[in-house]
Enzyme design. Structure first.
Site, PDB file in Angstrom:
ATOM      1  N   LEU A  43       0.828  -1.206   0.000  1.00 52.40           N
ATOM      2  CA  LEU A  43       0.000   0.000   0.000  1.00 52.40           C
ATOM      3  C   LEU A  43       0.860   1.252   0.000  1.00 52.40           C
ATOM      4  CD1 LEU A  43      -2.956  -0.714   2.410  1.00 52.40           C
ATOM      5  CD2 LEU A  43      -2.953  -0.558  -0.062  1.00 52.40           C
ATOM      6  N   GLY A  45       4.317   1.601  -0.645  1.00 50.02           N
ATOM      7  CA  GLY A  45       5.242   1.691  -1.774  1.00 50.02           C
ATOM      8  C   GLY A  45       4.541   1.944  -3.094  1.00 50.02           C
ATOM      9  N   ARG A 330      -6.933  -6.199  21.924  1.00 52.87           N
ATOM     10  CA  ARG A 330      -6.126  -7.311  21.434  1.00 52.87           C
ATOM     11  C   ARG A 330      -5.075  -7.786  22.417  1.00 52.87           C
ATOM     12  NH1 ARG A 330      -4.948  -5.299  15.187  1.00 52.87           N
ATOM     13  NH2 ARG A 330      -7.057  -5.700  14.453  1.00 52.87           N
ATOM     14  N   ARG A 435      -1.272  -0.741  17.796  1.00 55.59           N
ATOM     15  CA  ARG A 435      -2.032  -0.205  16.680  1.00 55.59           C
ATOM     16  C   ARG A 435      -3.500  -0.592  16.816  1.00 55.59           C
ATOM     17  NH1 ARG A 435      -3.966  -2.136  12.148  1.00 55.59           N
ATOM     18  NH2 ARG A 435      -2.895  -4.129  12.284  1.00 55.59           N
ATOM     19  N   LEU A 441      -3.922   0.138   7.148  1.00 55.73           N
ATOM     20  CA  LEU A 441      -4.168   0.489   5.751  1.00 55.73           C
ATOM     21  C   LEU A 441      -4.187   2.006   5.609  1.00 55.73           C
ATOM     22  CD1 LEU A 441      -6.982  -2.088   4.924  1.00 55.73           C
ATOM     23  CD2 LEU A 441      -4.535  -2.310   4.635  1.00 55.73           C
TER      24      LEU A 441
END
Lengths: 637, 274, 229
Positions: A43, A45, A330, A435, A441
């Site tokens: 995404l 690069g 998480r 995160r 993304l």
């Protein structure tokens, strides 16, 4: 070394605008004369290469896969956040900013995160215009879901394949530039070193993975979008090819590596089934919305789950966190699964797994509803495990999923080597110590489409770049180093395969620098890593030659770098005497067993400087200041 | 479980290839096909032999890297499953599995089971995009897209570019791959302005690459891991015919196919070291 | 990247024809014409059951205006030529597209008919040539003398020879296969496919293929059984 993060001063909402206004612009007629090197085609690069190509620069883009479309961004399932507030539920740029800083456990830069939240809005527009088939309402507007415990619906998605669709959008934009002649694409080409001339990044050394040819590519700036280093654990949800080599070799050339111990564990993956296991498969976190997590109360209870009566089950998340229950973040969910298994109460053949049970939901909502919500995931689970999750509870176990650490970059996404820019997961910038879901993304595209194209231009316009040539000694030295290493790997001719070393390394890192860490364990790990590395360089067997398609040789070079990184991770984890986000040190927890941050002493980015092979790396601190979001303790009780 | 692997071994495009049999006496039914090859390769390396080259990356069925024929079927016997997610429990005890690379002129072989699929990239490059440069997009909700269109576009856009369609097609046609992109973008309002020229260019490139012609047989959709429907090929035909009829400027470009990998590097492995 | 630009002098129909998709579109249209002819021809043939007079009158009617007859024949000839030409080129392309074949390849999703179009086509061509020489030109006279105006006689005499009937029946079965794929596939080739309608088209193609073959085959069978004398 002094770090200058180049964060301008002023009100946070105006920082990016002012930075852009103060940037120097490259004369349009001169853009063609600047050649830029983009490594990686995920995404970050692909979007950077495409955008720089559109702007008129002369771009070369490299990826080790056979096509830029294979980059691992493609595997992201959940979605992408954006502060569009289309749902009118109270979202705003400020709220996304706030959530991200807080979610990152106060170890990210406020200015970077605010910019990310601002740009998120344009990303969605750009992707929609490219033809990304985001989910829609019947009326034709974009639809959203709430994700990862966020209290607003700000996640845009395309079925369970959001990463794929966003990557294909960027890939198509990239291919458009390839056709236009502004980008030259080099697939199956791996970057093996960075060429630094007069203190500036001026090129890379590559190996052609088909012919084995070593080439040099020179340019005015190098942009790394080479992803994260989760494969240091061997078993991870990363693609098999994902590696740290490009970042690490840049690190060895002087780019600081920041917060390597900040790694993220995802709680809902399919457990390991045997020694042959090559990777872990992630299942969407959304499963925790309707599934209940439990293990038997008794140690070593090997009865099948349906024979274990309700009274002998321990729904440990519901028990410990009555208000969040199975929906705790998480890191909390992962750690508790580990504790249950460490106590010997894990399920499945390996004892490394906990049940995720849908029986209650199926009874309450009916099988059809569950099928509608999770049909694909259930199918995938059945395909891999051969068990029907409608009939028996799923078995899940945490797996490494994302790495927040990475090469240190300033506000312009430039590393400590002038002219070397780092974007996407490869840099450390926006997620702090943890995160949030659907943010990866967003960051990759924000960096690639909307940040680096500006900041690279500013760099080119404000610096006088000398003419360089292939005959300069720096170029020759870099090539020689790469060739030496290749020959060295081939010459060992020992007994063990690359994979066997990698698996063993991964186990050490997972055991001592995984979900929870202790000072003693980390010291032990560093010792074991060094020993194993010693054996690696003496007992490795790489078949074949350097002059053709040799997958073992590719892997060997990558694993060699993982060894060095693994040690730095442990060093970093040992140095950080606190628990925050994905970094949990058992010594630093509250009475209730929750992570305990130490803001007085550790509110900084730990950036590490390479000091030569075998020498300890030097810590350079970038202190973090929080003017807008004030550090507070997370609580999910 | 016991399996017998019969694998196509070929050192390079120019070398001669042959099948070599390898017994796998201790395969685990929970292994994926690729993990089985991993185990085999470990053994080959330890025995001083050349491991089997095969393409793989994500190992969760989405990157499109992996793929080969298993007993004459692309990606093996399980529908909608790539070889990386195909577990051995779907095979019988003692079964012989014949592993063969994708075979097509437009997919030249690199080594063993690895082929060169850059022809797919060139097809996309020739027109498989919406020409919208970064920054010029209107608000995401400025153009409404019906849910039905978005869903149909997504069905086509799910293609992973693995090449199984070409491999399974008796004609070695890339119609399903090309059609999927033409349909995906053609259905959405954002892709409509370039609908004609996209079909003309992509079809021209597909033909230039040396793929066979589609004769509507349907093997492609049968092996497709994402079950892309044959409908997308009709969409391509429709847009191609429409585009051919309406075309005015007559500017269809194709990219000359190339199969070379060497960069002609002057830097040799034996370069002097300082 | 090396690109070839096709200039304005490039002839568009030629380019359309040069593409595989263009050829399939041409095959679809010509196939449709031939398909309609096959239906019409069969309906004409069935008049044999109404006696010699009816059939011979029909034959006479078809030949009554030579201009129309030759116009129709021209369309058919052009259709046949284009249909075959395109298919031959696609077949050549097919062999080139896979220079190294598989040791073994299984078919899992396609119909037998779709895969045998390259077979059924040439055999049908051979049949058509034979059929024209036999019953139109009268060059081959397996069942005795060819009487130009007496269609009924020629048919009955011909089909009384067992191998003529057998060859005819065999060819009609192949025709059924050809139609079973071709009659829906032509819609696909010109761009029509719909999840609701295409299954109906496929079923319709199968039904028509069976009906057409049955209609044609009923003639030699009746002759052999002595129902038509």
């Amino acid at each position: 070394m002094e770090l200058n993060s180049r964060i301008p001063s002023g009100p946070i909402e105006r920082l990016w605008d002012e930075t852009r206004f103060n940037m120097k612009l490259v004369n349009p007629a001169n853009k063609r004369r600047h050649s830029l090197i983009v490594v990686g085609s995920g995404l970050a690069g692909a979007s950077a290469a495409a955008t720089l190509g559109e702007l008129g620069y002369n771009v070369k883009c490299f990826c080790f896969q056979d096509s830029p479309r294979r980059a691992h961004s493609i595997a992201a399932q959940g979605g992408i956040n954006a502060a569009k507030n289309y749902q009118n539920d109270g979202d705003s740029i400020y709220r996304l900013f706030y959530d991200t800083v807080k979610g990152g456990d106060f170890r990210a830069r406020e200015a970077n995160v605010y910019r990310l939240a601002q740009i998120s809005v344009s990303i969605i527009d750009q992707c929609v215009a490219q033809g990304v088939p985001f989910a829609r309402e019947y009326g034709g507007t974009l639809t959203n879901r709430s994700f990862g415990g966020a209290q607003v619906s700000r996640t845009f998605y395309a079925r369970g394949q959001t990463g794929q669709q966003l990557l294909l959008g960027a890939y198509q934009a990239l291919e458009r530039q390839v056709q236009a002649g502004s980008v030259a694409m080099y697939p199956r080409t791996e970057m093996l070193d960075l060429i630094v001339i007069d203190g500036r990044a001026r090129g890379i050394v590559t190996r052609n993975l088909v012919t084995g040819e070593i080439d040099t590519h020179l340019g005015d700036a190098v942009i790394l979008g080479t992803g994260g280093y989760g494969n240091v654990f061997y078993l991870s949800t990363n693609a098999k090819g994902s590696n740290v080599t490009a970042s690490w070799r840049a690190h060895k050339r002087g780019a600081l590596f920041a917060n390597p111990c900040f790694t993220q564990i995802h709680p809902t993956c399919i457990p390991v089934s045997g020694d042959y296991q090559s990777k872990l498969t992630l299942m969407s976190e959304s499963l925790r919305n309707d599934g209940r997590i439990w293990v038997p109360k008794q140690k070593g209870d090997t009865r099948p789950p349906d024979r274990i009566p309700e009274s002998e089950r321990d729904y440990y998340l519901e028990r410990r966190y009555p208000s969040f229950g199975n929906l705790v973040p998480r890191d909390v969910a992962s750690r508790n699964a580990k504790y249950a298994c460490d106590e010997g109460r894990g399920v499945g053949e390996t004892g490394l797994g906990v049940y995720l049970d849908f029986a209650d939901s199926i009874r309450r909502l009916g099988r059809k509803t569950i099928e509608e919500r999770y049909g694909n995931l259930f199918d995938m689970y059945e395909r891999i495990t051969g068990e029907d999750p409608y009939a028996v509870p799923m078995r899940i176990y945490p797996a490494i999923h994302y790495t927040m650490g990475g090469l240190w970059v300033d506000y312009h996404l430039m590393s400590s080597i002038p002219g070397l820019f780092v974007i996407g997961e490869a840099n450390f910038s926006d997620h702090g110590a943890n995160r949030l879901g659907a943010s990866a993304l967003m960051q990759g595209l924000s960096d690639g489409y909307f940040i680096v194209p500006y900041t690279v231009g500013d760099y080119l316009a404000s610096n006088k770049l000398e003419k360089i040539s292939e005959s300069q000694s720096e170029v020759g030295n870099a090539v020689a180093l790469v060739e030496q290493m290749t020959q060295k790997l081939l010459a060992i001719d020992g007994k063990r395969t690359v994979d066997s070393f990698h698996r063993q390394l991964g186990k050490i890192v997972w055991d001592y620098c995984g979900m929870s860490r202790t000072a003693g364990g980390l010291r032990l790990a560093i010792e074991q890593i060094r020993e194993l590395r010693e054996e690696f360089w003496n007992n490795l067997r790489v078949p074949g030659s350097a002059a053709d398609f040799n997958q073992s040789l590719e892997k060997a070079g990558r694993v060699a770098d993982f060894f060095e990184l693994a040690e730095l991770m442990c060093v970093d984890a040992l140095e950080r005497n606190e628990s925050c986000g994905g970094h949990f040190r058992e010594e630093y927890q509250t009475a209730e067993g929750e992570a305990q941050r130490d803001d007085d002493n550790y509110s900084y980015v730990a950036a590490w400087e390479y000091r030569g092979y075998g020498s300890p790396e030097e810590l350079v601190k970038e202190l973090l200041e929080f003017q807008y979001v004030h550090p507070s303790q997370r609580s999910y009780k | 479980m016991r399996l017998k692997l019969k694998i196509w071994r070929q050192q390079s495009r120019s070398a001669a290839g042959k099948f070599v049999s390898y017994p796998m006496d201790d395969a685990n039914p929970d292994m994926s096909m690729l993990e089985c090859l991993d185990v085999l390769n470990e053994r080959l390396i330890e025995a001083g032999e050349d491991p089997v080259a095969f393409e793989h990356d994500c190992r969760e069925g989405i990157c499109g890297s992996c793929g080969f024929m298993i007993n004459g079927v692309a990606h093996g016997p399980l529908p909608a499953t790539t070889v990386c997610q195909l577990t051995l429990r779907h095979f019988k005890e003692g079964q012989e599995l014949v592993l063969e690379p994708w075979r097509a002129r437009a997919f030249p072989l690199i080594k063993d089971l690895v082929v060169d699929r850059r022809s797919f990239d060139r097809i996309i490059s020739s027109g498989g995009y919406v020409s919208v440069s970064t920054g010029s997009a209107p608000d995401g909700n400025a153009i409404l897209v019906s849910k039905e269109s978005a869903d149909r576009a997504m069905d086509a856009a799910a293609c992973i570019g693995c090449g199984a369609c070409v491999a399974a097609c008796p004609n070695a046609s890339a119609a399903l791959f090309t059609g999927a992109k033409i349909a995906h973008l053609g259905i959405l309002p954002q892709g409509k302005p370039e609908r004609d020229v996209r079909a003309l260019r992509m079809v021209a490139q597909m033909n230039a690459e040396g793929f066979g012609g589609c004769t509507n047989i349907g093997e492609c959709t049968g092996v497709c891991p994402k079950e892309i429907p044959l409908e997308v090929i009709a969409a391509m035909n429709r847009d191609y015919i429409r585009g051919s009829w309406r075309e005015r400027d007559n500017l269809v470009t194709t990219i000359r196919p190339f199969t070379e990998w060497s960069t002609g590097s002057k830097l040799k492995v034996d370069r002097a070291t300082e | 990247m090396a690109t070839t630009v096709l200039g304005a002098r490039d002839v568009r129909p030629a380019r359309f024809w040069a593409s595989t998709n263009g050829k399939k579109a041409v095959m679809a249209v010509t196939g449709a014409i031939l398909f309609l002819f096959v239906i019409g021809h069969m309906l004409g043939n069935l008049q044999i059951f109404e006696g010699p007079e009816k059939l011979n009158d029909y034959g006479h009617f078809l030949h009554s205006v030579p201009e129309i007859l030759w116009a129709v024949r021209s369309v058919l000839i052009v259709s046949v030529v284009l249909h075959i030409w395109a298919s031959v080129q696609l077949a050549v392309r097919k062999t080139k597209a896979r220079p190294v074949g598989y040791s073994h390849r299984d078919n899992i999703a396609s119909s037998y008919a779709s895969r045998t179009m390259y077979w059924s086509g040439p055999i049908l061509l051979a049949f058509v040539i034979y059929h024209l020489l036999h019953l139109t030109a009268g060059v081959i006279q397996p069942g005795g003398e060819f009487v130009p105006a007496d269609v009924y006689h020629n048919v009955v005499a011909g089909f009384q020879v067992w191998y003529v009937s057998a060859w005819y029946v065999f060819s009609m079965v192949l025709l059924a296969f050809h139609i079973r794929h071709g009659a829906w596939s032509m819609f696909q080739s010109v761009g029509f496919n719909h999840p609701r309608h295409t299954p109906i088209l496929k079923k319709g193609a199968l039904a028509l293929a069976i009906l057409i073959a049955a209609g044609y085959i009923s003639v030699p069978v009746s002759v052999m059984l002595g129902v038509v004398k």
